[in-house]
Design a protein around this motif. Sequence first.
Motif, short mmCIF file in Angstrom:
data_model
loop_
_atom_site.label_atom_id
_atom_site.label_comp_id
_atom_site.label_asym_id
_atom_site.label_seq_id
_atom_site.Cartn_x
_atom_site.Cartn_y
_atom_site.Cartn_z
N LEU A 96 4.32 8.65 -9.79
CA LEU A 96 3.88 8.03 -8.55
C LEU A 96 3.63 6.56 -8.78
N GLY A 97 3.99 5.77 -7.80
CA GLY A 97 3.77 4.33 -7.87
C GLY A 97 3.24 3.82 -6.55
N MET A 128 3.35 8.19 1.50
CA MET A 128 2.19 7.87 2.34
C MET A 128 1.82 6.41 2.11
N ASN A 129 0.82 5.93 2.84
CA ASN A 129 0.31 4.58 2.64
C ASN A 129 -1.18 4.64 2.36
N GLY A 171 0.79 -1.23 0.00
CA GLY A 171 0.00 0.00 0.00
C GLY A 171 0.81 1.27 0.00
N ASP A 172 2.12 1.18 0.24
CA ASP A 172 2.94 2.40 0.24
C ASP A 172 2.91 3.07 -1.13
N VAL A 173 2.67 4.37 -1.11
CA VAL A 173 2.70 5.18 -2.32
C VAL A 173 4.04 5.89 -2.35
N PHE A 174 4.70 5.87 -3.50
CA PHE A 174 6.04 6.44 -3.58
C PHE A 174 6.19 7.31 -4.82
N GLU A 196 7.37 17.49 -9.57
CA GLU A 196 8.00 16.83 -8.42
C GLU A 196 7.65 17.53 -7.11
N LYS A 197 7.61 18.85 -7.10
CA LYS A 197 7.42 19.60 -5.86
C LYS A 197 6.06 19.36 -5.23
N ASP A 198 5.03 19.12 -6.05
CA ASP A 198 3.69 18.92 -5.47
C ASP A 198 3.09 17.58 -5.86
N ALA A 199 3.94 16.59 -6.16
CA ALA A 199 3.45 15.28 -6.58
C ALA A 199 2.55 14.64 -5.52
N ALA A 200 2.87 14.86 -4.25
CA ALA A 200 2.08 14.24 -3.18
C ALA A 200 0.64 14.71 -3.17
#
Length: 208
Positions: free
Chosen positions: A41-42, A99-100, A27-30, A64-68
């Motif tokens: 994102l993966g 995050m997860n 479940g980890d998002v990277f 990249e700066k706001d990918a989350a």
Amino acid sequence: MNPDATKRNKRIKKGDSKPGETSSRDGDVFMIPLDNGKAYLGQVIATPNYANTYIVIFDFLANEKDAARHVDEALSSSPLLAGLTITPFKVRPTWKIIMNRPLTSRDADRFLPAYFASVRGKKIIEDFYRKRSRPASPDEEAAAFNAIVNNRNAIRNTKLITARRSISAATFEAALRAINGLETWNERYADLCADRVVLARDVFGSQC
């Protein structure tokens, strides 16, 4: 989800993964940054053992700066690359867990592959967790053997059930860079394309 992986995930951490961790859990998002200010994102789909990690990288390119901030959009996108890799967050420090997001059986249906294997001299097709299997057809055996001998997917324009093997995280990253014109495309990257994966659900049926 694999029961052993579930126990291991609980030992790694209770609650959500911390950003920047090198030990991953289902479940980890990277995020995988490129050199052009963009990032993919993966998500970690399965951790069958302490080394191998089955990942999916989504067809969604963000700043990249706001990918989350774009996790929801990414996770709803089509998978771009997929496969087994070994301890990616230790060998590629630029890959960051952000995050997860807990997985469901639908995620396993959507992403996890079937594999070709040899068990006690018998050639079989099995699901990711080796819980379901059937005999491999002569064509499946021949295609998988050819891919093993040549260390590549010999039929690059078709889906193919391959033997279980891990691909380096560096190769995943190189494929992403090549897709974006940052380096030369290598035909071996085609083996990582998610649209070449034969899903376990398509062989054995859905478990949802």
